[in-house]
Design an enzyme around this catalytic site. Structure first.
Site, short mmCIF file in Angstrom:
data_model
loop_
_atom_site.label_atom_id
_atom_site.label_comp_id
_atom_site.label_asym_id
_atom_site.label_seq_id
_atom_site.Cartn_x
_atom_site.Cartn_y
_atom_site.Cartn_z
N GLU A 167 -7.98 23.49 -37.73
CA GLU A 167 -6.68 23.03 -38.22
C GLU A 167 -6.07 22.11 -37.17
OE1 GLU A 167 -4.13 26.00 -40.90
OE2 GLU A 167 -4.53 26.77 -38.91
N LYS A 217 8.65 41.40 -37.51
CA LYS A 217 8.54 40.79 -36.17
C LYS A 217 8.40 39.28 -36.41
CE LYS A 217 6.62 39.40 -32.18
NZ LYS A 217 6.77 37.97 -32.47
N CYS A 252 -0.16 25.43 -42.99
CA CYS A 252 -1.54 25.88 -43.25
C CYS A 252 -2.16 25.14 -44.42
CB CYS A 252 -1.54 27.37 -43.58
SG CYS A 252 -0.87 28.35 -42.28
N GLU A 268 -2.31 35.84 -44.70
CA GLU A 268 -2.26 34.43 -45.08
C GLU A 268 -2.62 33.65 -43.83
OE1 GLU A 268 -1.42 30.97 -45.32
OE2 GLU A 268 0.73 31.36 -45.63
#
Ligand code: SIN
Length: 483
Positions: free
Chosen positions: A386, A179, A289, A255
């Site tokens: 982040e 997906k 990331c 992750e």
């Protein structure tokens, strides 16, 4: 621009068939640089996703029995086809994700290096023979594919985050339902097209496009046939998927988010540190990331680093990714722009000083100025979250202990970087940083040959490297008695 539909069919790929939603439901994919529509793709739901899972389960029975060399050869063919279509894939990435074409070309090469690596590794999933504890017994361990894998991938690397899950899964003998992000499904479909052309059998790789990611995620986590879930994305979503998978005790690779410190010690080569910081901070416009989220600079070199770094940042060109000389494209969507604006407002209210940039770019849309902030402090939101944008906050520290403590004061543990020359300090700091990956005198750690992944709230498991194959294998121990 090449005709994107030639390479990306804009249909879902289930059991070797290119299919639309049975009632024709679709959603639009737009170019984030100009808002223009690129394609409509099927908005699949749980019924179609279940069909894909069933197709993957059927294909698994044959695929797992193929010899490793057959799987390796097919992966090699896929690799060659991706290489032959590198330019059109790069154009597709730039069109649906926004990154500059040069970076998109880099992503194709990076992403394809996982296919090559795992085509090679496919033949190296050795078992072991254990020295026996009794003369009439032999003990051995073999490795077998986990089974049907569900993969959920993000928009920031529309190609590389897919190949680094699919290539090891296929090499190990697993079959996959993918997906892709609803923001960037076209690259995923192009990859599936090339896999089909490579001769990867029907059902081995399935791609389900859909807008309702939480619903499809829940299905993957709770469907008994899915034996493993591999997800790249936010920590919040990763935790939810882990909870939803608990009942079925699925294997997980997660992750997740990061909050990378980038430390500059007073004996660092400052020019090299500036170069590394530009890569670590501004790659993909700050939307990775592993992007440097906090730049920590030792007191004695603070002013000179800020000056050199700001000068380098002032040269970065913002623009549409398909224009020449562009370094930074748009943010992925208006939500991302609002987030960056909010983080900056909070930092300014708490005393940060804007040295460069600081506002949406004159180009409009979701373009944002490359920004440098000084006097950043741990209490600011951008030091805890982040940023995912082209904003570089610079913190000041005095001692090695203070740098380590600041760097580790986050629940995240994906990547960390530091620059310094004292060999004793290099060892001490590298060992003390609570991160899955540490770059010393380099601003880039990503490569197919090394294990990528985090600790703490940054996730579970590793991608790439020898370890990446193990994620898709399970161990079987066999005791042979009565010899
Ligand atoms: C990521 O942003 O999740 C991956 C970045 C990389 O592979 O370098």
């Amino acid at each position: 621009m090449t005709n994107l539909n030639l390479i990306s069919p804009a249909l879902a790929y289930i059991d070797g068939q290119w299919v639309g939603h049975p009632e024709g439901k679709t959603f639009g994919v737009n170019n984030p640089a100009n808002g223009k529509s690129l394609a409509q793709v099927p908005d699949m739901g749980t019924i179609e996703a279940q069909e894909a899972i069933e197709a993957a389960a059927q294909a698994f029975e044959l695929w797992r029995k193929q010899t490793a060399i057959v799987r390796a050869d097919l992966l090699w063919r896929w690799y060659e086809l991706i290489r032959a279509h590198a330019e059109v894939l790069a154009e597709l990435i730039t069109a649906e994700q926004g990154k500059p074409l040069a970076e998109a070309r880099g992503e194709v090469a990076y992403g394809n290096s996982f296919v090559r690596w795992f085509a090679e590794e496919a033949r190296r999933s050795y078992g072991t023979l254990i020295p026996t504890e009794s003369p009439d017994r032999r003990l051995m361990v073999i490795k077998q594919p986990v089974g049907v894998v569900a993969a959920i991938t993000p928009w920031n690397f529309p190609l590389a985050m897919i190949t680094r899950k699919l290539a090891p899964a296929l090499a190990a003998g697993c079959t996959v339902v993918l997906k892709p992000s609803e923001e960037t499904p076209l690259t995923a479909l192009a990859l599936a097209k090339l896999a089909e052309m490579a001769g990867i059998p029907p059902g081995v790789l399935n791609v389900v496009t859909g807008l309702d990611a939480p619903m499809l995620g829940l299905l993957f986590c709770t469907h008994p046939t899915v034996r493993k879930l591999s997800f790249t994305g936010s920590t919040a979503v990763g935790k939810r998927l882990m909870q939803q998978s608990a009942d079925g005790l699925k294997r997980l690779s997660l992750e997740l988010g990061g909050n990378a410190p980038f430390i500059v010690f007073d004996d660092a080569d400052l020019n090299a540190a500036v170069e590394g910081a530009i890569v670590a901070k501004y790659r993909n416009g700050g939307q990775t990331c592993v992007c440097a989220n906090r730049i920590l600079v030792q007191d004695a070199v603070y002013e000179s680093f800020v000056e050199k770094f700001s000068q380098a940042v002032s040269f970065l060109q913002v623009g549409q990714g398909d224009e020449p000389q562009v370094d930074i494209g748009p943010l992925i969507n208006p939500r991302a722009l609002e987030k960056v604006k909010g983080l900056l407002a909070d930092a300014q209210a708490k005393g940060a000083h804007i040295v460069l940039g600081g506002k949406p770019h004159a180009l409009g849309g979701t373009f944002f100025e490359p920004t440098v902030l000084t006097e950043a402090k741990p209490a600011m939101l951008l030091s805890q979250e982040e940023i995912f944008g082209p904003v570089a906050p610079i913190y000041r520290f005095r001692t090695e202990e203070e740098a380590i403590s600041l760097a580790n004061s986050t629940p995240y543990g994906l990547a960390a970087y530091f620059y310094g020359r004292d060999i004793g300090r290099v060892w001490r700091v590298a060992e003390a940083l609570e991160y899955g990956m540490v770059g010393v005198n380099t601003g880039l750690v990503s490569t197919a040959v090394a294990p990528f992944g985090g600790i703490k709230h940054s996730g579970l498991g590793r991608e790439g490297a020898r370890e990446g194959l193990e994620e898709y294998l399970q161990i079987k121990y066999m005791a042979l008695g009565g010899l």
